[in-house]
Design a protein around this motif. Structure first.
Motif, PDB file in Angstrom:
ATOM      1  N   UNK A 121      16.263 -25.142   2.747  1.00 12.40           N
ATOM      2  CA  UNK A 121      15.412 -25.954   3.613  1.00 12.40           C
ATOM      3  C   UNK A 121      15.631 -27.446   3.370  1.00 12.40           C
ATOM      4  N   UNK A 122      16.465 -27.783   2.396  1.00 11.68           N
ATOM      5  CA  UNK A 122      16.765 -29.178   2.072  1.00 11.68           C
ATOM      6  C   UNK A 122      18.180 -29.534   2.505  1.00 11.68           C
ATOM      7  N   UNK A 123      18.995 -29.923   1.539  1.00 13.38           N
ATOM      8  CA  UNK A 123      20.367 -30.313   1.867  1.00 13.38           C
ATOM      9  C   UNK A 123      21.261 -29.117   2.185  1.00 13.38           C
ATOM     10  N   UNK A 124      20.893 -27.930   1.763  1.00 12.56           N
ATOM     11  CA  UNK A 124      21.572 -26.686   2.122  1.00 12.56           C
ATOM     12  C   UNK A 124      23.092 -26.757   1.949  1.00 12.56           C
ATOM     13  N   UNK A 125      23.533 -27.117   0.761  1.00 11.65           N
ATOM     14  CA  UNK A 125      24.973 -27.226   0.509  1.00 11.65           C
ATOM     15  C   UNK A 125      25.679 -25.871   0.564  1.00 11.65           C
ATOM     16  N   UNK A 126      24.980 -24.771   0.318  1.00 10.39           N
ATOM     17  CA  UNK A 126      25.568 -23.444   0.491  1.00 10.39           C
ATOM     18  C   UNK A 126      25.886 -23.185   1.954  1.00 10.39           C
ATOM     19  N   UNK A 127      24.943 -23.515   2.829  1.00 10.16           N
ATOM     20  CA  UNK A 127      25.166 -23.383   4.265  1.00 10.16           C
ATOM     21  C   UNK A 127      26.270 -24.313   4.744  1.00 10.16           C
ATOM     22  N   UNK A 128      26.320 -25.504   4.177  1.00  6.50           N
ATOM     23  CA  UNK A 128      27.368 -26.460   4.554  1.00  6.50           C
ATOM     24  C   UNK A 128      28.752 -25.979   4.151  1.00  6.50           C
ATOM     25  N   UNK A 129      28.858 -25.366   2.980  1.00  2.00           N
ATOM     26  CA  UNK A 129      30.148 -24.824   2.538  1.00  2.00           C
ATOM     27  C   UNK A 129      30.580 -23.672   3.436  1.00  2.00           C
ATOM     28  N   UNK A 130      29.613 -22.820   3.825  1.00  2.00           N
ATOM     29  CA  UNK A 130      29.930 -21.720   4.737  1.00  2.00           C
ATOM     30  C   UNK A 130      30.379 -22.265   6.088  1.00  2.00           C
ATOM     31  N   UNK A 131      29.703 -23.298   6.580  1.00  2.00           N
ATOM     32  CA  UNK A 131      30.086 -23.914   7.859  1.00  2.00           C
ATOM     33  C   UNK A 131      31.502 -24.473   7.777  1.00  2.00           C
ATOM     34  N   UNK A 132      31.849 -25.097   6.658  1.00  2.00           N
ATOM     35  CA  UNK A 132      33.208 -25.632   6.488  1.00  2.00           C
ATOM     36  C   UNK A 132      34.236 -24.516   6.552  1.00  2.00           C
ATOM     37  N   UNK A 133      33.966 -23.398   5.873  1.00  2.00           N
ATOM     38  CA  UNK A 133      34.889 -22.264   5.912  1.00  2.00           C
ATOM     39  C   UNK A 133      35.034 -21.735   7.337  1.00  2.00           C
ATOM     40  N   UNK A 134      33.925 -21.623   8.054  1.00  2.00           N
ATOM     41  CA  UNK A 134      33.962 -21.122   9.428  1.00  2.00           C
ATOM     42  C   UNK A 134      34.759 -22.053  10.343  1.00  2.00           C
ATOM     43  N   UNK A 135      34.603 -23.359  10.171  1.00  2.00           N
ATOM     44  CA  UNK A 135      35.379 -24.313  10.973  1.00  2.00           C
ATOM     45  C   UNK A 135      36.874 -24.206  10.677  1.00  2.00           C
ATOM     46  N   UNK A 136      37.217 -23.997   9.425  1.00  2.00           N
ATOM     47  CA  UNK A 136      38.631 -23.829   9.071  1.00  2.00           C
ATOM     48  C   UNK A 136      39.190 -22.527   9.635  1.00  2.00           C
ATOM     49  N   UNK A 137      38.397 -21.474   9.622  1.00  2.00           N
ATOM     50  CA  UNK A 137      38.828 -20.202  10.225  1.00  2.00           C
ATOM     51  C   UNK A 137      39.073 -20.404  11.719  1.00  2.00           C
ATOM     52  N   UNK A 138      38.157 -21.094  12.391  1.00  2.00           N
ATOM     53  CA  UNK A 138      38.314 -21.361  13.825  1.00  2.00           C
ATOM     54  C   UNK A 138      39.597 -22.152  14.088  1.00  2.00           C
ATOM     55  N   UNK A 139      39.882 -23.137  13.250  1.00  2.00           N
ATOM     56  CA  UNK A 139      41.103 -23.932  13.408  1.00  2.00           C
ATOM     57  C   UNK A 139      42.343 -23.073  13.191  1.00  2.00           C
ATOM     58  N   UNK A 140      42.317 -22.251  12.147  1.00  2.00           N
ATOM     59  CA  UNK A 140      43.464 -21.382  11.863  1.00  2.00           C
ATOM     60  C   UNK A 140      43.702 -20.413  13.016  1.00  2.00           C
ATOM     61  N   UNK A 141      42.641 -19.910  13.594  1.00  2.00           N
ATOM     62  CA  UNK A 141      42.792 -18.988  14.725  1.00  2.00           C
ATOM     63  C   UNK A 141      43.269 -19.709  15.979  1.00  2.00           C
ATOM     64  N   UNK A 142      42.854 -20.939  16.138  1.00  2.00           N
ATOM     65  CA  UNK A 142      43.275 -21.719  17.313  1.00  2.00           C
ATOM     66  C   UNK A 142      44.778 -21.960  17.290  1.00  2.00           C
ATOM     67  N   UNK A 143      45.307 -22.296  16.122  1.00  2.00           N
ATOM     68  CA  UNK A 143      46.713 -22.672  16.026  1.00  2.00           C
ATOM     69  C   UNK A 143      47.593 -21.598  15.414  1.00  2.00           C
ATOM     70  N   UNK A 144      46.984 -20.542  14.905  1.00  2.00           N
ATOM     71  CA  UNK A 144      47.757 -19.511  14.223  1.00  2.00           C
ATOM     72  C   UNK A 144      47.923 -18.277  15.074  1.00  2.00           C
ATOM     73  N   UNK A 145      48.394 -17.254  14.438  1.00  2.00           N
ATOM     74  CA  UNK A 145      48.531 -15.959  15.108  1.00  2.00           C
ATOM     75  C   UNK A 145      47.727 -14.942  14.318  1.00  2.00           C
TER      76      UNK A 145
END
Length: 180
Positions: free
Chosen positions: A132-156
């Motif tokens: 409910x505060x800075x939620x760095x666990x949620x932020x780390x998960x969001x970073x991983x999800x964004x990287x997965x999305x990028x890898x899928x966009x440009x990868x196979x």
């Protein structure tokens, strides 16, 4: 200390299932539990699934991710832990080496959200870990999800769910895939 608002990217969406491994060191159990709760909530909100493993400390987290990448089939990883400054230089070693190892794995193509807190005291850790505060666990998960999305966009798509069939392994000195 002055506070500045920061921008949060919209949550990525996926057209295929996403499986994330959360690797956590519960050395400071209450802090780790809060970070895991934030990471799970973010992963689930994106429609992804997660698995969880625990490691003794922050230094073991990158190794666990490396082993998991070789032995299993996750789309991305969330590294969670907490290092609190003590009386010795061990703090700098753990902070620098765990961060450097995660960065090297990322440069090799792994999608990793780094949520290993490096703080001066327990109070700083509690504020950063609180979902409910800075939620760095949620932020780390969001970073991983964004990287997965990028890898899928440009990868196979060459990773399914689970282990790779033996027919997809390549033997040294041979081209193509092997037959079982």
């Amino acid at each position: 200390m002055a506070s500045i608002e920061h921008h949060v990217l919209d949550r990525p969406s996926f057209d295929r299932p996403v499986k994330v491994l959360i690797v956590v060191s519960p050395y400071y159990k209450a802090i780790a539990e809060n970070m895991v709760a934030g990471a799970k909530a973010e992963i689930e909100a994106a429609g992804a699934t997660w698995d969880l493993i625990e490691m003794p400390g922050a230094l073991e987290i990158p190794t666990a991710i490396g082993i998991s990448e070789r032995m299993s089939n996750f789309d991305g990883y969330v590294a969670l832990g907490c290092v609190i400054r003590g009386e010795t230089t061990h703090y700098e070693t753990v902070c620098n080496d765990s961060s450097r190892a995660l960065q090297l794995l990322g440069l090799q193509g792994l999608c990793i959200g780094n949520g290993i807190l490096t703080v001066e005291n327990v109070e700083q850790a509690e504020v950063r870990a609180d979902p409910a505060g800075q939620n760095k666990g949620g932020g780390a998960a969001a970073a991983a999800l964004h990287l997965i999305a990028l890898a899928r966009k440009w990868g196979r798509q060459d990773k399914g769910v689970g282990f790779k069939p033996a027919s997809e392994y390549q033997l040294a000195g041979k081209t193509g895939t092997t037959t079982a």
